[in-house]
Design a protein around this motif. Structure first.
Motif, short mmCIF file in Angstrom:
data_model
loop_
_atom_site.label_atom_id
_atom_site.label_comp_id
_atom_site.label_asym_id
_atom_site.label_seq_id
_atom_site.Cartn_x
_atom_site.Cartn_y
_atom_site.Cartn_z
N GLU A 125 0.67 -1.23 -0.09
CA GLU A 125 -0.01 -0.20 0.07
C GLU A 125 0.80 1.35 0.08
O GLU A 125 0.53 2.42 -0.56
CB GLU A 125 -1.12 -0.01 1.30
CG GLU A 125 -1.97 1.38 1.35
CD GLU A 125 -2.78 1.15 2.78
OE1 GLU A 125 -3.88 1.63 2.58
OE2 GLU A 125 -1.82 1.10 3.84
N THR A 155 -12.47 -8.79 -3.46
CA THR A 155 -12.34 -7.31 -3.04
C THR A 155 -11.19 -6.85 -2.38
O THR A 155 -10.48 -7.75 -1.72
CB THR A 155 -13.80 -6.86 -2.69
OG1 THR A 155 -13.79 -5.29 -2.60
CG2 THR A 155 -13.89 -7.30 -1.19
N ALA A 156 -11.30 -5.77 -2.02
CA ALA A 156 -9.98 -5.32 -1.11
C ALA A 156 -10.30 -5.61 0.55
O ALA A 156 -11.32 -5.73 0.91
CB ALA A 156 -10.26 -3.50 -0.94
N PHE A 160 -8.40 -1.31 3.51
CA PHE A 160 -7.60 -0.99 2.29
C PHE A 160 -8.63 -0.41 1.43
O PHE A 160 -9.65 -1.01 1.23
CB PHE A 160 -6.85 -2.19 1.91
CG PHE A 160 -5.63 -2.74 2.66
CD1 PHE A 160 -4.35 -2.04 2.66
CD2 PHE A 160 -5.97 -3.53 3.72
CE1 PHE A 160 -3.45 -2.68 3.35
CE2 PHE A 160 -4.90 -3.87 4.43
CZ PHE A 160 -3.52 -3.52 4.46
N GLN A 161 -8.19 0.43 0.31
CA GLN A 161 -8.94 0.91 -0.60
C GLN A 161 -8.96 0.12 -1.83
O GLN A 161 -8.14 -0.30 -2.48
CB GLN A 161 -8.77 2.26 -1.08
CG GLN A 161 -8.61 3.61 0.04
CD GLN A 161 -8.30 4.63 -0.39
OE1 GLN A 161 -7.56 5.02 -1.30
NE2 GLN A 161 -8.34 5.63 0.40
N LYS A 162 -10.23 -0.34 -2.37
CA LYS A 162 -10.31 -1.14 -3.47
C LYS A 162 -10.00 -0.41 -4.77
O LYS A 162 -9.60 -0.94 -5.68
CB LYS A 162 -11.85 -1.66 -3.72
CG LYS A 162 -12.67 -0.36 -4.07
CD LYS A 162 -14.26 -1.21 -4.13
CE LYS A 162 -15.32 -0.17 -4.27
NZ LYS A 162 -16.71 -0.62 -4.46
N GLU A 163 -9.76 0.83 -4.84
CA GLU A 163 -9.19 1.52 -6.02
C GLU A 163 -7.86 1.74 -5.88
O GLU A 163 -7.19 2.42 -6.67
CB GLU A 163 -9.75 3.04 -6.11
CG GLU A 163 -11.35 2.96 -6.32
CD GLU A 163 -12.03 2.88 -4.82
OE1 GLU A 163 -11.38 3.11 -3.94
OE2 GLU A 163 -13.21 2.88 -4.89
N HIS A 164 -7.06 1.17 -5.12
CA HIS A 164 -5.47 1.39 -4.65
C HIS A 164 -4.90 0.73 -5.85
O HIS A 164 -5.03 -0.39 -6.56
CB HIS A 164 -5.15 0.69 -3.28
CG HIS A 164 -3.77 1.05 -3.20
ND1 HIS A 164 -2.58 0.89 -3.62
CD2 HIS A 164 -3.34 2.00 -2.30
CE1 HIS A 164 -1.58 1.19 -3.12
NE2 HIS A 164 -1.93 2.13 -2.32
N ILE A 167 -3.86 -2.99 -5.84
CA ILE A 167 -4.96 -3.63 -5.20
C ILE A 167 -4.75 -5.24 -5.82
O ILE A 167 -5.06 -6.11 -4.99
CB ILE A 167 -6.53 -3.30 -5.50
CG1 ILE A 167 -7.52 -3.80 -4.62
CG2 ILE A 167 -6.59 -3.42 -7.04
CD1 ILE A 167 -7.10 -3.77 -3.15
#
Length: 224
Positions: A125, A155-156, A160-164, A167
């Motif tokens: 991350e 999914t994330a 944690f952000q799923k748009e990272h 990911i």
């Protein structure tokens, strides 16, 4: 010594005759082939010790534990062994399975514990550039296709952000590099060298992961 065609022939026959009567009749033959396989795995261990620290070597039994399995065949039609790197300081391990038509080697982290998995995900991350460079290295791409395998979440993970951008790595629950082998490659005189070359190719990945797993997010060592 290269592996013999007799070893693969026995495993093919075992797959077709996976029952105790046949196996008991073939027991002397199995013992000779098992000795050959053990010798090969021992050669791998000695080769690994030239470029890594191996704490434990385990060759798995051919007998299956059928107590909790729908598949009640009593034997595994393959030989397999694992090599664990030294303790808390290095982590990870190597694995090789020899099975007609389905042979492969692997290295990495099969099921990291909760704390290790979180630490790895946080590293990705914060900065995934270094691990990306390792995966894109020419030898790693040639041997392992430039990617890591292993189970992953759909999914994330929580927190944690799923748009990272990382990911694809953060979702993983294990971090494993895999190389498959044909039967022809298994029987090649160069097979041992190919196994060791493949494992040695993992060293930059292991060095990176060892550092991640033995430091906190500030880079301070967490091991004595």
């Amino acid at each position: 010594m290269p592996l013999s065609n007799e070893l693969l022939s026995f495993l093919k026959e075992l797959k077709k005759n996976n029952n105790r009567d046949w196996f008991n009749e073939q027991k002397p033959r199995f013992q000779e082939i098992q000795s050959e396989a053990k010798g090969f795995y021992e050669d791998i261990k000695q080769g690994l010790l030239q470029f890594d620290e191996i704490e434990n070597f385990k060759m798995f039994r051919i007998y299956r534990d059928v107590r909790f399995s729908k598949d009640k065949t009593p034997y595994k039609p393959h030989f397999a062994g694992s090599f664990s790197r030294s303790g808390k300081r290095l982590r990870g391990g190597y694995y090789l399975r020899i099975r007609p038509g389905e042979s492969f080697l692997a290295g990495g982290f099969w099921e990291p514990n909760k704390e290790d998995l979180f630490r790895i995900r946080k590293e990705f991350e914060i900065n995934d550039a270094e691990i990306r460079d390792i995966l894109k290295a020419p030898d790693f791409k040639k041997v392992f296709g430039g990617q890591l395998e292993g189970q992953e979440l759909k999914t994330a993970p929580k927190g944690f952000q799923k748009e990272h951008p990382a990911i694809d790595l953060i979702r993983k629950k294990g971090f494993i590099a895999v190389r498959n082998f044909s039967d022809k490659e298994i029987l090649s005189p160069d097979f041992l060298q190919e196994v060791l070359f493949s494992f040695q190719t993992l060293r930059p990945f292991f060095d990176y992961m060892s550092e991640v797993l033995t430091t906190d997010l500030n880079g301070v060592s967490t091991v004595d």
